[in-house]
Write a protein that holds these residues in place. Structure first.
Motif, PDB file in Angstrom:
ATOM      1  N   TYR A   1       0.841  -1.193   0.000  1.00 37.61           N
ATOM      2  CA  TYR A   1       0.000   0.000   0.000  1.00 37.61           C
ATOM      3  C   TYR A   1       0.879   1.246   0.000  1.00 37.61           C
ATOM      4  CZ  TYR A   1      -4.410  -2.379   1.009  1.00 37.61           C
ATOM      5  OH  TYR A   1      -5.540  -3.142   0.924  1.00 37.61           O
TER       6      TYR A   1
ATOM      7  N   PHE B   1       0.719   6.823  -4.853  1.00 39.28           N
ATOM      8  CA  PHE B   1      -0.009   6.488  -6.081  1.00 39.28           C
ATOM      9  C   PHE B   1      -0.874   7.665  -6.555  1.00 39.28           C
ATOM     10  CE2 PHE B   1       0.132   1.736  -4.868  1.00 39.28           C
ATOM     11  CZ  PHE B   1       1.290   1.543  -5.605  1.00 39.28           C
ATOM     12  N   ARG B   2      -1.408   8.428  -5.605  1.00 45.03           N
ATOM     13  CA  ARG B   2      -2.278   9.554  -5.944  1.00 45.03           C
ATOM     14  C   ARG B   2      -1.492  10.689  -6.607  1.00 45.03           C
ATOM     15  NH1 ARG B   2      -4.242  10.671  -1.010  1.00 45.03           N
ATOM     16  NH2 ARG B   2      -5.650   8.925  -1.222  1.00 45.03           N
TER      17      ARG B   2
ATOM     18  N   LEU C   1       0.794   7.756 -13.573  1.00 48.09           N
ATOM     19  CA  LEU C   1       1.091   6.348 -13.816  1.00 48.09           C
ATOM     20  C   LEU C   1       1.013   6.050 -15.308  1.00 48.09           C
ATOM     21  CD1 LEU C   1       1.692   3.686 -12.326  1.00 48.09           C
ATOM     22  CD2 LEU C   1      -0.769   3.288 -12.287  1.00 48.09           C
TER      23      LEU C   1
ATOM     24  N   ILE D   1       1.588  -0.426 -15.394  1.00 47.09           N
ATOM     25  CA  ILE D   1       1.996  -1.449 -14.429  1.00 47.09           C
ATOM     26  C   ILE D   1       2.322  -2.676 -15.262  1.00 47.09           C
ATOM     27  CG2 ILE D   1       1.276  -2.900 -12.499  1.00 47.09           C
ATOM     28  CD1 ILE D   1      -0.719  -0.654 -11.745  1.00 47.09           C
TER      29      ILE D   1
ATOM     30  N   PRO E   1      -5.041   5.599 -10.146  1.00 45.50           N
ATOM     31  CA  PRO E   1      -4.066   4.838  -9.365  1.00 45.50           C
ATOM     32  C   PRO E   1      -4.663   3.543  -8.827  1.00 45.50           C
ATOM     33  CG  PRO E   1      -4.948   6.626  -8.042  1.00 45.50           C
ATOM     34  CD  PRO E   1      -5.531   6.775  -9.434  1.00 45.50           C
ATOM     35  N   PRO E   2      -3.814   2.546  -8.582  1.00 42.67           N
ATOM     36  CA  PRO E   2      -4.315   1.317  -7.965  1.00 42.67           C
ATOM     37  C   PRO E   2      -4.550   1.543  -6.476  1.00 42.67           C
ATOM     38  CG  PRO E   2      -1.945   1.182  -8.226  1.00 42.67           C
ATOM     39  CD  PRO E   2      -2.387   2.467  -8.881  1.00 42.67           C
ATOM     40  N   ASP E   3      -5.395   0.730  -5.879  1.00 43.08           N
ATOM     41  CA  ASP E   3      -5.584   0.763  -4.432  1.00 43.08           C
ATOM     42  C   ASP E   3      -4.352   0.192  -3.745  1.00 43.08           C
ATOM     43  OD1 ASP E   3      -7.283   1.086  -2.007  1.00 43.08           O
ATOM     44  OD2 ASP E   3      -6.996  -1.092  -1.928  1.00 43.08           O
ATOM     45  N   HIS E   4      -3.912  -0.981  -4.204  1.00 45.11           N
ATOM     46  CA  HIS E   4      -2.690  -1.595  -3.695  1.00 45.11           C
ATOM     47  C   HIS E   4      -2.226  -2.669  -4.663  1.00 45.11           C
ATOM     48  CE1 HIS E   4      -5.747  -4.433  -2.221  1.00 45.11           C
ATOM     49  NE2 HIS E   4      -4.788  -5.346  -2.142  1.00 45.11           N
TER      50      HIS E   4
ATOM     51  N   ILE F   1       6.233  -0.655 -11.836  1.00 47.69           N
ATOM     52  CA  ILE F   1       5.395   0.494 -12.143  1.00 47.69           C
ATOM     53  C   ILE F   1       6.263   1.523 -12.860  1.00 47.69           C
ATOM     54  CG2 ILE F   1       3.700   0.128 -10.311  1.00 47.69           C
ATOM     55  CD1 ILE F   1       5.070   2.314  -8.695  1.00 47.69           C
TER      56      ILE F   1
ATOM     57  N   PHE G   1       6.202   5.471 -14.128  1.00 52.89           N
ATOM     58  CA  PHE G   1       5.463   6.664 -13.743  1.00 52.89           C
ATOM     59  C   PHE G   1       6.338   7.908 -13.841  1.00 52.89           C
ATOM     60  CE2 PHE G   1       7.651   4.957 -10.106  1.00 52.89           C
ATOM     61  CZ  PHE G   1       8.149   6.070  -9.446  1.00 52.89           C
TER      62      PHE G   1
ATOM     63  N   TRP H   1       4.987   3.914   2.516  1.00 51.67           N
ATOM     64  CA  TRP H   1       4.440   2.692   1.950  1.00 51.67           C
ATOM     65  C   TRP H   1       4.484   1.652   3.070  1.00 51.67           C
ATOM     66  CZ3 TRP H   1       7.014  -1.829   2.195  1.00 51.67           C
ATOM     67  CH2 TRP H   1       8.397  -1.780   2.313  1.00 51.67           C
TER      68      TRP H   1
END
Length: 136
Positions: A68, A73-74, A78, A81, A93-96, A107, A109, A119
């Motif tokens: 996480y 991620f925010r 990105l 992946i 963005p992904p949640d996790h 990733i 980015f 993280w």
């Protein structure tokens, strides 16, 4: 003036595709193959705002790792992946990221907003499976 000319005039002459100049970061490695599931290699990584990067998150231990980094991620753009040479592209963005077995997720980015972003391997924080991604 035609629409094509107007569009060409609004694009900066020095515009470039940042994703083509990406830098590979050191791998962030969760666990190892010598039986230590809770060691982390490169847990704190520094980046520069406005630069493109590729970060490989590698699970080597025998745990289920739930990676996480919601604020990080925010505040990145990105590009993709990559899992086992398969690319995932999306608008958000992904949640996790989750590892049910050893493997890697990369990733790609562009770092956007400066800050220190935590993280964690959710549920394993007390084992030291946390770190920081710092964008300067």
């Amino acid at each position: 003036m035609t629409a094509v000319m107007v569009g060409a005039m609004t694009m900066p002459a020095s515009a470039l595709d940042l994703t083509k100049k990406r830098e590979n970061l050191p791998d962030l490695v969760l666990g190892n193959d010598q039986g230590n599931d809770f060691v982390v290699e490169n847990k704190d990584i520094e980046l520069e705002s406005g630069k493109a990067y590729r970060l490989r998150i590698v699970a080597k231990g025998g745990q289920e790792y739930k990676f996480y980094a919601p604020e990080f991620f925010r505040y990145i753009w990105l590009n993709q992946i990559v899992i086992e040479h398969k690319e995932i592209h999306g608008g958000g963005p992904p949640d996790h990221l989750e590892f049910d077995e050893p493997g890697e997720i990369a990733i790609e980015f562009v770092a956007i907003k400066p800050g220190a972003y935590k993280w964690e391997a959710r549920g394993l924080e007390s084992k030291g499976m946390t770190g920081t991604l710092t964008v300067k």
